[in-house]
Design an enzyme around this catalytic site. Structure first.
Site, PDB file in Angstrom:
ATOM      1  N   GLU A   1      53.190  38.320  49.395  1.00 52.40           N
ATOM      2  CA  GLU A   1      52.483  37.573  48.359  1.00 52.40           C
ATOM      3  C   GLU A   1      53.151  36.218  48.115  1.00 52.40           C
ATOM      4  OE1 GLU A   1      52.139  39.623  44.554  1.00 52.40           O
ATOM      5  OE2 GLU A   1      49.976  39.565  44.693  1.00 52.40           O
TER       6      GLU A   1
ATOM      7  N   HIS B   1      59.679  57.370  67.102  1.00 53.82           N
ATOM      8  CA  HIS B   1      58.876  58.237  67.970  1.00 53.82           C
ATOM      9  C   HIS B   1      57.395  57.941  67.836  1.00 53.82           C
ATOM     10  CE1 HIS B   1      62.347  60.746  69.111  1.00 53.82           C
ATOM     11  NE2 HIS B   1      62.812  60.197  68.000  1.00 53.82           N
TER      12      HIS B   1
ATOM     13  N   LYS C   1      38.914  39.889  43.550  1.00 54.27           N
ATOM     14  CA  LYS C   1      38.631  40.268  42.159  1.00 54.27           C
ATOM     15  C   LYS C   1      37.312  39.642  41.700  1.00 54.27           C
ATOM     16  CE  LYS C   1      43.359  40.624  40.437  1.00 54.27           C
ATOM     17  NZ  LYS C   1      44.327  39.969  39.553  1.00 54.27           N
TER      18      LYS C   1
HETATM   19  O1  PA5 Z   1      52.845  40.112  41.665  1.00 53.57           O
HETATM   20  C1  PA5 Z   1      51.820  40.029  41.020  1.00 53.57           C
HETATM   21  O2  PA5 Z   1      51.624  39.087  40.249  1.00 53.57           O
HETATM   22  C2  PA5 Z   1      50.734  41.073  41.147  1.00 53.57           C
HETATM   23  O3  PA5 Z   1      51.091  42.070  42.034  1.00 53.57           O
HETATM   24  C3  PA5 Z   1      50.466  41.704  39.806  1.00 53.57           C
HETATM   25  O4  PA5 Z   1      51.637  42.301  39.337  1.00 53.57           O
HETATM   26  C4  PA5 Z   1      49.363  42.733  39.907  1.00 53.57           C
HETATM   27  O5  PA5 Z   1      48.193  42.125  40.409  1.00 53.57           O
HETATM   28  C5  PA5 Z   1      49.071  43.372  38.569  1.00 53.57           C
HETATM   29  O6  PA5 Z   1      48.724  42.401  37.623  1.00 53.57           O
HETATM   30  P1  PA5 Z   1      48.765  42.715  36.079  1.00 53.57           P
HETATM   31  O7  PA5 Z   1      50.152  43.035  35.719  1.00 53.57           O
HETATM   32  O8  PA5 Z   1      48.263  41.477  35.418  1.00 53.57           O
HETATM   33  O9  PA5 Z   1      47.844  43.898  35.856  1.00 53.57           O
END
Ligand code: PA5
Length: 421
Positions: A274, A295, A409
């Site tokens: 990310e 394996h 989303k």
């Molecule tokens: O690293 C990030 O920002 C994401 O993985 C969020 O943690 C994840 O999308 C969850 O978001 P939220 O905490 O707003 O529900």
């Protein structure tokens, strides 16, 4: 402290080696708040900030959960759950409530099996969402909260712990209205960098991890990782993986010989994937679990396209070693191992795999900490976070945003008919 072994990678680099000048510049930009996403670098301060009142509140809530619950349901996704799960699975604390992680998907089958796993046992919920609007955890929270209310009536609210934004969002509004005990996801910390805030610390403490030791070790590690020198393990790892990427090694596999490391690898994949995968660039983070995957994926790693680099995380000492027994007559031909610890046998296997993979064209980086405990966990978290920020800046991206996550989303909410989409 974390040690990095680059002996299996140097042969793949130019004679100049990793670009520590660039690592130093990236580190300076991070420290001076001059890099992209500088508003989200509060994670460097978390271990120091959380000590004191906040840690007291976290451990007091964790004690209450432990006193009243056989199960803790942690509801969250991505950065709002992976760090806690990684720590609990790595450290394997004893005598705490069972922790069930929910809200990571929309599969009805998975939900039903979690409800069955929970059964009729006493439970509490820690719902974790910075935005409060993420569908997967919001849906799970509605379902588990309904169960809790049915079981405990008005007392349900004393069993719900909300970790969310300090002022904004649906979850914050519900928590205030219902009087849930609340914990804060700091404004300047993104989800994937949040494990050392209440996001990770409350479930870790409730499960029985010693979060005081963990946070103390993390504060020390963050201090040591601020070293401006090629001796800094974060520079070594960040600069080497970038140099290998420039040589066409587009995929990094994170390997460990400890099955309990599996969710640390999941956490690492989120952290690096990310943070770095954007603007058409980025090393693809993948993971394997050795010896099992030797394996299965071993063939590809040894012999497939030469686009891989490998990082192996190891622990200097097992918690408890186990000796290979001697058997009269040696029916299975294993007496040559008799009397030797499995820890030593595993270490030899690790060296053998490294030599084979390096000979097969897969550069190898080693990352090690002394033990698989609270301190080892804290050191790995700080090391990988620091190296990720430096590596991202070296790559020329903003390691602290995730614009790509929004695309699905938007489509999903529109297709499901969410008002206003
Ligand atoms: O690293 C990030 O920002 C994401 O993985 C969020 O943690 C994840 O999308 C969850 O978001 P939220 O905490 O707003 O529900």
């Amino acid at each position: 402290m974390v040690k990095v072994d680059l002996s299996g990678a140097m042969g793949f680099l130019d004679s100049t080696g990793p670009d520590y000048g660039a690592a130093g510049q990236a580190h300076r930009a991070l420290a001076e708040g001059k890099g992209a996403g500088a508003d989200f670098t509060g994670w460097r301060e978390l271990p120091r900030r959380v000590q004191g009142e906040e840690l007291k509140q976290i451990t007091a809530a964790a004690e209450r959960i432990r006193d009243t619950s056989e199960v803790l349901v942690v509801v969250g996704i991505g950065g709002s759950y992976l760090g806690a799960r990684a720590g609990i699975e790595l450290i394997q604390p004893k005598n705490g409530p069972e922790v069930i992680f929910a809200g990571t998907g929309l599969s009805p089958d998975a939900l039903v099996s979690k409800l069955e796993q929970l059964g009729d046992r006493d439970f509490s919920i820690n719902v974790v969402s910075k935005s409060g609007t993420t569908l997967e955890p919001a849906a799970a929270f509605r379902i588990f909260r309904g169960l809790l209310e049915k079981k405990y009536g008005a007392g349900a609210r004393r069993r719900i712990y909300a970790t969310t934004d300090k002022a904004r969002g649906v979850l914050k509004t519900i928590a205030d209205k219902e009087g849930y005990e609340s914990f804060v996801v700091p404004d300047d910390v993104g989800g994937r960098f949040s494990v050392l805030s209440a996001v990770g610390l409350l479930p870790l403490a409730a499960a029985g991890c010693d979060v005081h030791t963990m946070v103390g070790a993390a504060a020390e590690a963050m201090y040591e990782l601020d070293l401006r020198s090629p001796d800094n393990p974060a520079w070594q790892y960040a600069a080497t993986r970038n140099a290998l990427y420039a040589k066409g090694k587009k995929i990094e596999i994170l390997a460990s010989y400890e099955p309990s490391f599996r969710y640390m690898a999941e956490w690492w994949k989120q952290l690096y994937g990310e943070s770095e995968g954007k603007n058409g660039v980025g090393i693809y983070p993948a993971s394997v679990e050795y010896n099992a995957d030797l394996h299965s994926m071993g063939q590809y790693i040894q012999d497939g396209p030469r686009t891989l680099m490998e990082t192996v995380v190891s622990f200097d000492r097992p918690r408890k070693d186990y000796e290979m027994p001697f058997v009269m007559g040696d029916p299975d031909g294993l007496n040559y191992l008799a009397g030797r610890g499995l820890g030593e046998i595993s270490r030899v296997a690790m060296e053998a795999v490294k030599a084979a993979h390096v000979a097969g064209g897969v550069p190898n980086m080693g990352v090690s900490v002394p033990r698989r405990d609270e301190e080892g966990f804290a050191e790995l978290v700080c090391f990988f976070e620091m190296a990720c920020a430096i590596s991202g800046y070296m790559l020329g991206v903003n390691p602290f945003d995730q614009p790509g996550v929004e695309a699905y989303k938007k489509n999903m909410f529109r297709m499901l008919g969410k008002p206003g989409t």
